[in-house]
Design a protein around this motif. Structure first.
Motif, PDB file in Angstrom:
ATOM      1  N   PHE A   8      48.306  23.746  32.001  1.00 26.21           N
ATOM      2  CA  PHE A   8      48.597  24.362  30.710  1.00 26.21           C
ATOM      3  C   PHE A   8      50.085  24.222  30.412  1.00 26.21           C
ATOM      4  N   GLN A   9      50.862  24.503  31.463  1.00 23.71           N
ATOM      5  CA  GLN A   9      52.311  24.406  31.324  1.00 23.71           C
ATOM      6  C   GLN A   9      52.730  22.997  30.928  1.00 23.71           C
ATOM      7  N   GLN A  10      52.092  22.029  31.637  1.00 14.41           N
ATOM      8  CA  GLN A  10      52.422  20.626  31.346  1.00 14.41           C
ATOM      9  C   GLN A  10      52.079  20.279  29.904  1.00 14.41           C
ATOM     10  N   LEU A  11      50.826  20.639  29.527  1.00 10.83           N
ATOM     11  CA  LEU A  11      50.351  20.254  28.201  1.00 10.83           C
ATOM     12  C   LEU A  11      51.257  20.802  27.101  1.00 10.83           C
ATOM     13  N   TRP A  12      51.718  22.038  27.317  1.00 12.99           N
ATOM     14  CA  TRP A  12      52.554  22.656  26.288  1.00 12.99           C
ATOM     15  C   TRP A  12      54.037  22.447  26.562  1.00 12.99           C
ATOM     16  N   GLY A  13      54.295  21.618  27.566  1.00  8.44           N
ATOM     17  CA  GLY A  13      55.687  21.241  27.852  1.00  8.44           C
ATOM     18  C   GLY A  13      56.554  22.422  28.259  1.00  8.44           C
ATOM     19  N   LEU A  14      55.980  23.388  29.006  1.00  9.40           N
ATOM     20  CA  LEU A  14      56.759  24.559  29.420  1.00  9.40           C
ATOM     21  C   LEU A  14      57.414  24.297  30.762  1.00  9.40           C
ATOM     22  N   PRO A  15      58.682  24.591  30.916  1.00  5.89           N
ATOM     23  CA  PRO A  15      59.343  24.385  32.209  1.00  5.89           C
ATOM     24  C   PRO A  15      58.716  25.300  33.262  1.00  5.89           C
ATOM     25  N   ASP A  16      58.785  24.845  34.526  1.00  8.51           N
ATOM     26  CA  ASP A  16      58.129  25.581  35.612  1.00  8.51           C
ATOM     27  C   ASP A  16      58.590  27.036  35.718  1.00  8.51           C
ATOM     28  N   ASP A  17      59.871  27.234  35.394  1.00 13.95           N
ATOM     29  CA  ASP A  17      60.393  28.578  35.652  1.00 13.95           C
ATOM     30  C   ASP A  17      60.082  29.585  34.535  1.00 13.95           C
ATOM     31  N   VAL A  18      59.521  29.132  33.447  1.00 16.48           N
ATOM     32  CA  VAL A  18      59.204  30.080  32.371  1.00 16.48           C
ATOM     33  C   VAL A  18      58.010  30.920  32.797  1.00 16.48           C
ATOM     34  N   LEU A  19      58.160  32.211  32.688  1.00 15.20           N
ATOM     35  CA  LEU A  19      57.058  33.081  33.098  1.00 15.20           C
ATOM     36  C   LEU A  19      56.402  33.669  31.869  1.00 15.20           C
ATOM     37  N   LEU A  20      55.146  33.361  31.749  1.00 12.49           N
ATOM     38  CA  LEU A  20      54.454  33.831  30.563  1.00 12.49           C
ATOM     39  C   LEU A  20      53.634  35.084  30.829  1.00 12.49           C
ATOM     40  N   VAL A  21      53.341  35.272  32.103  1.00 14.59           N
ATOM     41  CA  VAL A  21      52.418  36.362  32.419  1.00 14.59           C
ATOM     42  C   VAL A  21      52.942  37.671  31.847  1.00 14.59           C
ATOM     43  N   ASN A  22      52.009  38.380  31.254  1.00 10.72           N
ATOM     44  CA  ASN A  22      52.300  39.668  30.628  1.00 10.72           C
ATOM     45  C   ASN A  22      52.956  39.550  29.259  1.00 10.72           C
ATOM     46  N   MET A  23      53.223  38.323  28.858  1.00  8.98           N
ATOM     47  CA  MET A  23      53.881  38.133  27.575  1.00  8.98           C
ATOM     48  C   MET A  23      52.905  38.459  26.450  1.00  8.98           C
ATOM     49  N   ASP A  24      53.453  38.934  25.347  1.00  8.77           N
ATOM     50  CA  ASP A  24      52.602  39.190  24.186  1.00  8.77           C
ATOM     51  C   ASP A  24      52.177  37.841  23.613  1.00  8.77           C
ATOM     52  N   VAL A  25      50.892  37.705  23.440  1.00  7.17           N
ATOM     53  CA  VAL A  25      50.372  36.402  23.063  1.00  7.17           C
ATOM     54  C   VAL A  25      50.888  35.956  21.690  1.00  7.17           C
ATOM     55  N   THR A  26      51.150  36.890  20.819  1.00  7.95           N
ATOM     56  CA  THR A  26      51.641  36.528  19.491  1.00  7.95           C
ATOM     57  C   THR A  26      52.950  35.771  19.603  1.00  7.95           C
ATOM     58  N   LYS A  27      53.789  36.241  20.530  1.00  2.00           N
ATOM     59  CA  LYS A  27      55.084  35.588  20.739  1.00  2.00           C
ATOM     60  C   LYS A  27      54.868  34.162  21.240  1.00  2.00           C
ATOM     61  N   ALA A  28      53.973  34.072  22.219  1.00  2.00           N
ATOM     62  CA  ALA A  28      53.711  32.759  22.816  1.00  2.00           C
ATOM     63  C   ALA A  28      53.203  31.795  21.748  1.00  2.00           C
ATOM     64  N   VAL A  29      52.320  32.277  20.914  1.00  2.00           N
ATOM     65  CA  VAL A  29      51.744  31.422  19.877  1.00  2.00           C
ATOM     66  C   VAL A  29      52.829  30.975  18.905  1.00  2.00           C
ATOM     67  N   THR A  30      53.667  31.892  18.507  1.00  2.00           N
ATOM     68  CA  THR A  30      54.736  31.550  17.572  1.00  2.00           C
ATOM     69  C   THR A  30      55.663  30.511  18.195  1.00  2.00           C
ATOM     70  N   ALA A  31      55.892  30.672  19.507  1.00  2.00           N
ATOM     71  CA  ALA A  31      56.768  29.715  20.177  1.00  2.00           C
ATOM     72  C   ALA A  31      56.121  28.333  20.245  1.00  2.00           C
ATOM     73  N   ALA A  32      54.802  28.309  20.408  1.00  2.00           N
ATOM     74  CA  ALA A  32      54.111  27.020  20.581  1.00  2.00           C
ATOM     75  C   ALA A  32      53.852  26.321  19.251  1.00  2.00           C
TER      76      ALA A  32
END
Ligand code: ADP
Length: 648
Positions: free
Chosen positions: A176-200
């Motif tokens: 998932f990280q690869q597909l969305w081009g997220l660096p390994d050190d970014v931690l998404l767990v517990n993040m509000d999904v709305t934020k993640a979506v806006t970022a993506a």
């Protein structure tokens, strides 16, 4: 006496408490060992004894800890560490700590060490051991399972992300990280999904739709969604969203992303290729339909043959020549279709394929199955059929029939020859006619001059002189009347005056008249015994016989005999006149009865004549219902015969 009631009561109470504590102490699941400050064994419980498998009496009466330590050390996996920890703990009375002790037999204890206090004073140390073997095993098992799951989770080709019902990200995998081009050190767990979506969102082609779709999917439901997300960088992800359940409760939603770019591209490419192929096929079919139209409506024979000289395509015209239909011919060998011509055609076609050079405009004369027994003329051309690469894949045949042209040409040549012949005959006729008309005039003139001189001189006029002039006049008259007869025949104006007459009589009359003029040619006559009577024009029949006799005399310069014969055969009388003169060449005999025809062995200088006598004779005989013909050989004389129908 001392009242010990209270004392006793207190002791009893104490004993009760001790026994309660003792029972409690023995019943707890941890093995406990209490050691005094002086390192003496203060207490231990049954569980401790069990855990370390001390024999019942092992610690009985053992005031120090030495023995228990020895027994324990013999069981642990790492006695060094075990002792070091104990030393460490005793070094600081206040110290508290937990560590793990692994036994050789595989069991694992959790060791807790804490100071024993009496009020605020430290009076010893409590060691408690808890058997966590099972727990540890269970945890390890769980950890292993979790790590397997994690590894699996991370190794799958789909990028997966899990969101709980509070719309917080609970898990995602590496892919998932690869597909969305997220660096390994970014931690998404517990993040509000709305934020993640806006970022993506900026990564995708249609961010608005992307966000709306996701929000739709966040609604807790049983629904399974599948759609695609297109990225600005050209990638296409297939997204599946389904509920995450714990038992029957929905606890979140799982999104999985699969990179289908290649697949889609491959599919698109396949569709493009398919469409292109379809298009090409349609074009080819169209071309073939067009080609077939031309092929089949062409008035010339057209065919294509492969390298193996089998027909790939042919048109109706060509197939018909071979006596076949198009359907019969396609796929069959040339040799089989044209056995009568294959030995000529095959080497030519092979040469065309070998050299790549066409053979153009070859003339052939052939009999074909379509028209047996008829020689037909063709102009054929063979062309190499090439691929774009230049490779020769077969040969094209173009067959044009020239029979009509050829026949027309033959006819034209014949007509031309006839025209030339007619011109020649006309020219001959003019010169012959002039000659024939002029020849008698000169002697006539001479005779008349001599007559005039004699008359002027009062001399007697000898009758022969006038006779000679008259003979020439007769000759002139004969020529002129032949010309008149001929033009009357041509105009269809020649009339016959028929009467019943005896042929014997008629022949005798003609011979009597002719005899004086044929003094040099012995005249023989063979008469028929029975009277032969015909319905005929006396003068015209005499004319026929006289003409034959005159010819016999004229064309017998050696002065041979002339034989006349009359016979009867059935309903016909046959009259023949034979001589032993120059004869007639075989190839000329058929034309003898044509107007103005003169055989080439009878030059006008030697024989004279307009070529009208036999023409008139044939006409007259045929008008009487008879036939006339000749039998002759060059130099062997000629026999002319004609028939007439006789009356009973
Ligand atoms: P012509 O006035 O030239 O004799 P005819 O029609 O009578 O014309 O004869 C045609 C031609 O036939 C002659 O020119 C001659 O070549 C040939 N012919 C006719 N009769 C004889 C014959 N008895 N022997 C040989 N040739 C003959």
């Amino acid at each position: 006496m001392v009242d010990v009631t209270e004392q006793r009561q207190a002791r009893e109470k104490l004993e009760q408490t001790v026994s309660l504590l003792r029972a409690t102490f023995d019943s707890i699941t941890d093995g406990v060992l209490v050691v005094s400050k002086e390192q003496r064994l203060t207490a231990y419980n049954k569980r401790f004894q069990q855990l370390w498998e001390f024999p019942d009496d092992a610690l009985q009466g053992a005031p120090d800890t030495q023995k228990s330590l020895e027994i324990a050390l013999a069981q642990v996996k790492d006695p060094e560490r075990f002792s070091a920890r104990i030393r460490e703990m005793y070094s600081d009375p206040d110290m508290e700590g937990v560590d793990i002790v692994e036994l050789r037999n595989g069991r694992v204890f959790e060791r807790t060490s804490m100071p024993q206090r009496l009020g605020s004073t430290i009076i010893g140390r409590i060691w408690s051991y808890r058997d966590i073997t099972e727990e540890r095993r269970a945890r390890e098992k769980l950890e292993r399972a979790a790590s397997v799951l994690r590894a699996t989770f991370d190794s799958i080709g789909d990028g997966v992300i899990v969101v709980d019902t509070n719309q917080r990200l609970t898990a995602y995998n590496k892919r998932f990280q690869q597909l969305w081009g997220l660096p390994d050190d970014v931690l998404l767990v517990n993040m509000d999904v709305t934020k993640a979506v806006t970022a993506a969102a900026p990564l995708v082609k249609d961010p608005e739709r992307f966000i709306t779709r996701l929000h739709e999917m966040f609604v807790v439901s049983d629904q399974v969604y599948v759609d695609t997300v297109e990225f600005l960088d050209g990638r296409i992800l297939e997204r599946t969203s389904l509920p995450q359940r714990l038992g029957s409760t929905i606890i979140g939603r799982v999104w999985s992303y699969r990179d289908v770019t290649e697949e889609r591209h491959a599919k698109a490419e396949q569709e493009r290729l398919f469409a292109a192929e379809q298009n090409a096929r349609e074009q080819m079919e169209e071309s073939f339909a067009l080609l077939d139209t031309f092929l089949n409506n062409a008035p010339i024979g057209l065919g294509f043959l492969g390298r193996d000289l089998r027909f790939i395509r042919t048109n109706d015209a060509l197939a018909a020549l071979h006596g076949k239909t198009r359907e019969e011919e396609v796929g069959r060998e040339l040799r089989e279709m044209t056995p009568y011509a294959a030995s000529t055609i095959e080497p030519l076609m092979r040469r065309v394929m070998e050299t790549g050079e066409p053979v153009i405009g070859l003339d052939m004369a052939l009999e074909v199955p379509a028209t047996p027994g008829q020689l037909r003329y063709w102009r054929v051309s063979y062309y190499p059929v090439r691929m774009k690469s230049g490779k020769v894949v077969g040969v094209g045949a173009v067959v044009v029939e020239l029979t009509q042209e050829r026949l027309a040409q033959v006819e034209r040549e014949r007509l031309l020859r006839e025209a030339h012949e007619a011109i020649r005959i006309r020219d001959d006729f003019l010169s012959i006619a002039s000659h024939e008309l002029k020849t008698p005039l000169t002697p006539i003139k001479l005779h008349l001059q001599r007559l005039e001189q004699r008359c002027a001189a009062g001399q007697p006029v000898p009758p022969q002189l006038a006779q000679k002039a008259l003979t020439q006049v007769e000759r002139l008259t004969g020529v002129i009347s032949d010309m008149l007869d001929s033009s009357q025949i041509e105009a269809g104006l020649l009339e016959l005056e028929r009467e019943r007459l005896s042929l014997q009589e008629l022949i005798r009359e003609v011979l009597a008249d002719f005899r004086p003029r044929s003094l040099h040619h012995p005249l023989e006559y063979e008469e028929y015994g029975e009277e032969l009577v015909v319905q005929g024009d006396r003068g015209r029949l005499q004319q026929v016989l006289t003409n034959l006799l005159e010819n016999a005399r004229k064309y017998s310069p050696q002065k041979g005999p002339i034989r006349v014969a009359l016979t009867g055969k059935g309903a016909e009388a046959i009259v023949s006149v034979a001589d032993s003169g120059i004869g007639i060449p075989a190839d000329q005999q058929a034309h003898l009865f044509e107007r103005f025809f003169r055989a080439r062995n009878a030059p006008v200088s030697g024989f004279g004549g307009l070529g009208l006598g036999l023409y008139i004779s044939r006409h007259l005989v045929e008008r009487h219902g008879g036939r006339i013909w000749v039998e002759s050989e060059t130099g062997q004389g000629a026999t002319f015969r004609f028939t007439l129908p006789v009356e009973d």
